[in-house]
Design a protein around this motif. Structure first.
Motif, PDB file in Angstrom:
ATOM      1  N   VAL A 174       0.847  -1.184   0.000  1.00  0.00           N
ATOM      2  CA  VAL A 174       0.000   0.000   0.000  1.00  0.00           C
ATOM      3  C   VAL A 174       0.887   1.240   0.000  1.00  0.00           C
ATOM      4  O   VAL A 174       1.876   1.312   0.737  1.00  0.00           O
ATOM      5  N   GLY A 175       0.537   2.218  -0.830  1.00  0.00           N
ATOM      6  CA  GLY A 175       1.306   3.447  -0.886  1.00  0.00           C
ATOM      7  C   GLY A 175       0.863   4.300  -2.050  1.00  0.00           C
ATOM      8  O   GLY A 175      -0.127   3.999  -2.716  1.00  0.00           O
ATOM      9  N   ALA A 176       1.600   5.359  -2.296  1.00  0.00           N
ATOM     10  CA  ALA A 176       1.305   6.271  -3.395  1.00  0.00           C
ATOM     11  C   ALA A 176       2.610   6.886  -3.849  1.00  0.00           C
ATOM     12  O   ALA A 176       3.606   6.872  -3.117  1.00  0.00           O
ATOM     13  N   PRO A 177       2.649   7.426  -5.083  1.00  0.00           N
ATOM     14  CA  PRO A 177       3.889   8.031  -5.574  1.00  0.00           C
ATOM     15  C   PRO A 177       4.425   9.084  -4.616  1.00  0.00           C
ATOM     16  O   PRO A 177       3.698   9.947  -4.142  1.00  0.00           O
ATOM     17  N   LYS A 178       5.732   8.971  -4.301  1.00  0.00           N
ATOM     18  CA  LYS A 178       6.451   9.896  -3.424  1.00  0.00           C
ATOM     19  C   LYS A 178       5.952   9.869  -1.992  1.00  0.00           C
ATOM     20  O   LYS A 178       6.192  10.802  -1.225  1.00  0.00           O
ATOM     21  N   GLN A 179       5.222   8.800  -1.633  1.00  0.00           N
ATOM     22  CA  GLN A 179       4.792   8.606  -0.255  1.00  0.00           C
ATOM     23  C   GLN A 179       5.359   7.278   0.236  1.00  0.00           C
ATOM     24  O   GLN A 179       5.634   6.373  -0.554  1.00  0.00           O
ATOM     25  N   MET A 180       5.513   7.146   1.533  1.00  0.00           N
ATOM     26  CA  MET A 180       6.053   5.902   2.068  1.00  0.00           C
ATOM     27  C   MET A 180       5.098   4.739   1.792  1.00  0.00           C
ATOM     28  O   MET A 180       3.879   4.899   1.828  1.00  0.00           O
ATOM     29  N   HIS A 181       5.660   3.576   1.527  1.00  0.00           N
ATOM     30  CA  HIS A 181       4.874   2.376   1.276  1.00  0.00           C
ATOM     31  C   HIS A 181       4.966   1.438   2.472  1.00  0.00           C
ATOM     32  O   HIS A 181       5.902   1.502   3.269  1.00  0.00           O
ATOM     33  N   THR A 182       3.998   0.554   2.573  1.00  0.00           N
ATOM     34  CA  THR A 182       4.042  -0.474   3.615  1.00  0.00           C
ATOM     35  C   THR A 182       3.431  -1.756   3.078  1.00  0.00           C
ATOM     36  O   THR A 182       2.638  -1.726   2.133  1.00  0.00           O
ATOM     37  N   VAL A 183       3.815  -2.883   3.668  1.00  0.00           N
ATOM     38  CA  VAL A 183       3.331  -4.187   3.239  1.00  0.00           C
ATOM     39  C   VAL A 183       2.223  -4.647   4.186  1.00  0.00           C
ATOM     40  O   VAL A 183       2.380  -4.590   5.413  1.00  0.00           O
ATOM     41  N   VAL A 184       1.118  -5.088   3.628  1.00  0.00           N
ATOM     42  CA  VAL A 184       0.046  -5.679   4.430  1.00  0.00           C
ATOM     43  C   VAL A 184       0.449  -7.124   4.698  1.00  0.00           C
ATOM     44  O   VAL A 184       0.386  -7.981   3.800  1.00  0.00           O
ATOM     45  N   ALA A 185       0.884  -7.391   5.913  1.00  0.00           N
ATOM     46  CA  ALA A 185       1.496  -8.692   6.230  1.00  0.00           C
ATOM     47  C   ALA A 185       0.575  -9.855   5.910  1.00  0.00           C
ATOM     48  O   ALA A 185       1.025 -10.901   5.424  1.00  0.00           O
ATOM     49  N   GLU A 186      -0.719  -9.705   6.157  1.00  0.00           N
ATOM     50  CA  GLU A 186      -1.655 -10.810   5.944  1.00  0.00           C
ATOM     51  C   GLU A 186      -1.810 -11.170   4.471  1.00  0.00           C
ATOM     52  O   GLU A 186      -2.259 -12.271   4.141  1.00  0.00           O
ATOM     53  N   LEU A 187      -1.431 -10.261   3.586  1.00  0.00           N
ATOM     54  CA  LEU A 187      -1.601 -10.493   2.147  1.00  0.00           C
ATOM     55  C   LEU A 187      -0.323 -10.923   1.446  1.00  0.00           C
ATOM     56  O   LEU A 187      -0.368 -11.450   0.336  1.00  0.00           O
ATOM     57  N   CYS A 188       0.826 -10.698   2.073  1.00  0.00           N
ATOM     58  CA  CYS A 188       2.113 -10.996   1.444  1.00  0.00           C
ATOM     59  C   CYS A 188       2.310 -12.503   1.307  1.00  0.00           C
ATOM     60  O   CYS A 188       2.122 -13.252   2.268  1.00  0.00           O
ATOM     61  N   THR A 189       2.712 -12.944   0.117  1.00  0.00           N
ATOM     62  CA  THR A 189       2.970 -14.365  -0.119  1.00  0.00           C
ATOM     63  C   THR A 189       4.445 -14.717  -0.016  1.00  0.00           C
ATOM     64  O   THR A 189       4.818 -15.875  -0.203  1.00  0.00           O
ATOM     65  N   GLY A 190       5.302 -13.726   0.229  1.00  0.00           N
ATOM     66  CA  GLY A 190       6.731 -13.991   0.327  1.00  0.00           C
ATOM     67  C   GLY A 190       7.380 -14.310  -0.997  1.00  0.00           C
ATOM     68  O   GLY A 190       8.370 -15.045  -1.055  1.00  0.00           O
ATOM     69  N   CYS A 191       6.859 -13.732  -2.078  1.00  0.00           N
ATOM     70  CA  CYS A 191       7.325 -14.097  -3.422  1.00  0.00           C
ATOM     71  C   CYS A 191       8.680 -13.489  -3.776  1.00  0.00           C
ATOM     72  O   CYS A 191       9.295 -13.910  -4.754  1.00  0.00           O
ATOM     73  N   ASP A 192       9.138 -12.460  -3.064  1.00  0.00           N
ATOM     74  CA  ASP A 192      10.418 -11.771  -3.336  1.00  0.00           C
ATOM     75  C   ASP A 192      10.371 -10.824  -4.532  1.00  0.00           C
ATOM     76  O   ASP A 192      11.364 -10.148  -4.811  1.00  0.00           O
ATOM     77  N   LEU A 193       9.280 -10.750  -5.260  1.00  0.00           N
ATOM     78  CA  LEU A 193       9.279  -9.986  -6.507  1.00  0.00           C
ATOM     79  C   LEU A 193       9.406  -8.487  -6.300  1.00  0.00           C
ATOM     80  O   LEU A 193       9.766  -7.757  -7.235  1.00  0.00           O
ATOM     81  N   CYS A 194       9.124  -8.020  -5.093  1.00  0.00           N
ATOM     82  CA  CYS A 194       9.247  -6.583  -4.837  1.00  0.00           C
ATOM     83  C   CYS A 194      10.682  -6.161  -4.566  1.00  0.00           C
ATOM     84  O   CYS A 194      11.004  -4.968  -4.606  1.00  0.00           O
ATOM     85  N   VAL A 195      11.570  -7.116  -4.291  1.00  0.00           N
ATOM     86  CA  VAL A 195      12.935  -6.776  -3.894  1.00  0.00           C
ATOM     87  C   VAL A 195      13.789  -6.268  -5.061  1.00  0.00           C
ATOM     88  O   VAL A 195      14.415  -5.206  -4.956  1.00  0.00           O
ATOM     89  N   PRO A 196      13.871  -6.977  -6.193  1.00  0.00           N
ATOM     90  CA  PRO A 196      14.771  -6.528  -7.268  1.00  0.00           C
ATOM     91  C   PRO A 196      14.490  -5.123  -7.799  1.00  0.00           C
ATOM     92  O   PRO A 196      15.444  -4.378  -8.068  1.00  0.00           O
ATOM     93  N   PRO A 197      13.226  -4.709  -7.979  1.00  0.00           N
ATOM     94  CA  PRO A 197      13.024  -3.375  -8.561  1.00  0.00           C
ATOM     95  C   PRO A 197      13.260  -2.224  -7.602  1.00  0.00           C
ATOM     96  O   PRO A 197      13.318  -1.071  -8.050  1.00  0.00           O
ATOM     97  N   CYS A 198      13.383  -2.488  -6.302  1.00  0.00           N
ATOM     98  CA  CYS A 198      13.558  -1.395  -5.339  1.00  0.00           C
ATOM     99  C   CYS A 198      14.898  -0.698  -5.584  1.00  0.00           C
ATOM    100  O   CYS A 198      15.955  -1.317  -5.419  1.00  0.00           O
ATOM    101  N   PRO A 199      14.898   0.571  -5.950  1.00  0.00           N
ATOM    102  CA  PRO A 199      16.157   1.241  -6.313  1.00  0.00           C
ATOM    103  C   PRO A 199      17.011   1.644  -5.118  1.00  0.00           C
ATOM    104  O   PRO A 199      18.173   1.998  -5.290  1.00  0.00           O
ATOM    105  N   VAL A 200      16.439   1.608  -3.906  1.00  0.00           N
ATOM    106  CA  VAL A 200      17.219   2.012  -2.726  1.00  0.00           C
ATOM    107  C   VAL A 200      17.398   0.847  -1.748  1.00  0.00           C
ATOM    108  O   VAL A 200      17.837   1.044  -0.616  1.00  0.00           O
TER     109      VAL A 200
END
Length: 289
Positions: free
Chosen positions: A103-129
């Motif tokens: 959950v988040g918006a452009p230029k705003q902090m994002h957070t993960v909804v723990a109950e929905l996360c499947t642990g797929c790792d797909l969010c890790v590679p594109p993170c530029p920081v």
């Protein structure tokens, strides 16, 4: 063909639905279809682990094989956690998540909804920081012991809604682009293109009149309203940043990272899904807007 499809359905029911792509396919359903057709082996799903392979082997009437190491290892289920002090609000992780668990918006902090996360790792590679960590949350439990059929069914439904939403947004963007092209060429917008746009947006279709000066005035008014809304949003972001409620390191973004963010925003702009591409940072008072 019907038998293969039915088998694919049964294979898909035995997969954990993490949509992690570790099997070598873009989602669980394509992998199930590949196994059913004989194009893929049934030991390529790390989240399912040894138990998942045993389930598939029993269904297919084949021997139990070890997990193919080329696809990964069986492990405790991880949870994606975002370091909100480092997040720059680029939205790349949101775009990568196959089940809309971020959950988040452009230029705003994002957070993960723990109950929905499947642990797929797909969010890790594109993170530029590099602000996303995958933390194991199931102790020694791995594979299906770290997951449940209920969680798998819910993840499959979320992935289906995710894919449906993306298809709807693409159709709407294409319809808007077609309407703009027709308008810029001075041609009348056909009832068919209006119906396509309305259907993509989920609204009712009505025949469109030829593009006229009145229509151009309406478009200009619409753009003015949008611009005013964007200006209000920009001021709100500046207020939040001033009080420490926004991303805290936007002044230290490297040129390479900024290029990734600008490219992502440009894609969203071309698809009509976001604002015009900018520099990805809240503007300073001295900077031109």
């Amino acid at each position: 063909m019907t038998d293969v499809k039915t088998l694919a359905d049964r294979i898909e029911d035995l997969l954990p639905q993490t949509q992690c792509t570790k099997c070598g396919y873009p989602a669980c359903r394509p992998y199930a279809e590949a196994v059913a057709s004989g194009a893929a082996h049934y030991n390529q799903c790390p989240p399912g682990g040894a138990e998942g392979i045993a389930r598939l082997a029993a269904l297919l009437g084949k021997p139990v094989l070890p997990l193919n190491s080329a696809n990964g290892v069986e492990r405790a289920r991880p949870l994606a956690v975002i370091d909100e002090q480092v997040c720059i609000g680029c939205t790349l992780c949101m775009q990568a998540c196959p089940v809309d668990a971020i959950v988040g918006a452009p230029k705003q902090m994002h957070t993960v909804v723990a109950e929905l996360c499947t642990g797929c790792d797909l969010c890790v590679p594109p993170c530029p920081v590099d602000c996303i960590a995958m933390l194991p949350v199931t102790g020694e439990a791995t594979g299906w012991d770290a997951w449940s059929q209920g969680q798998a069914d819910a993840a499959r439904e979320r992935h289906h809604r995710h894919e449906t939403r993306l298809a709807r947004e693409r159709d709407a963007a294409e319809a808007r682009a077609a309407a703009r092209r027709a308008g810029s060429a001075g041609a009348a917008v056909s009832p068919a293109s209006v119906a396509a746009a309305a259907s993509a947006e989920g609204g009712a279709a009505t025949p469109a009149a030829p593009v006229t000066a009145t229509a151009a005035d309406a478009e200009a008014k619409k753009r003015a309203i949008i611009q005013a809304a964007l200006e209000r949003a920009r001021k709100k972001k500046e207020e939040m940043t001033a009080t420490g409620q926004g991303p805290l390191n936007t002044e230290n973004v490297s040129a390479d990272v900024q290029a990734q963010i600008d490219a992502a925003e440009a894609r969203r702009h071309r698809l009509g899904l976001g604002t015009a591409p900018g520099n990805g940072k809240p503007p300073k008072p001295s900077e031109p807007r």
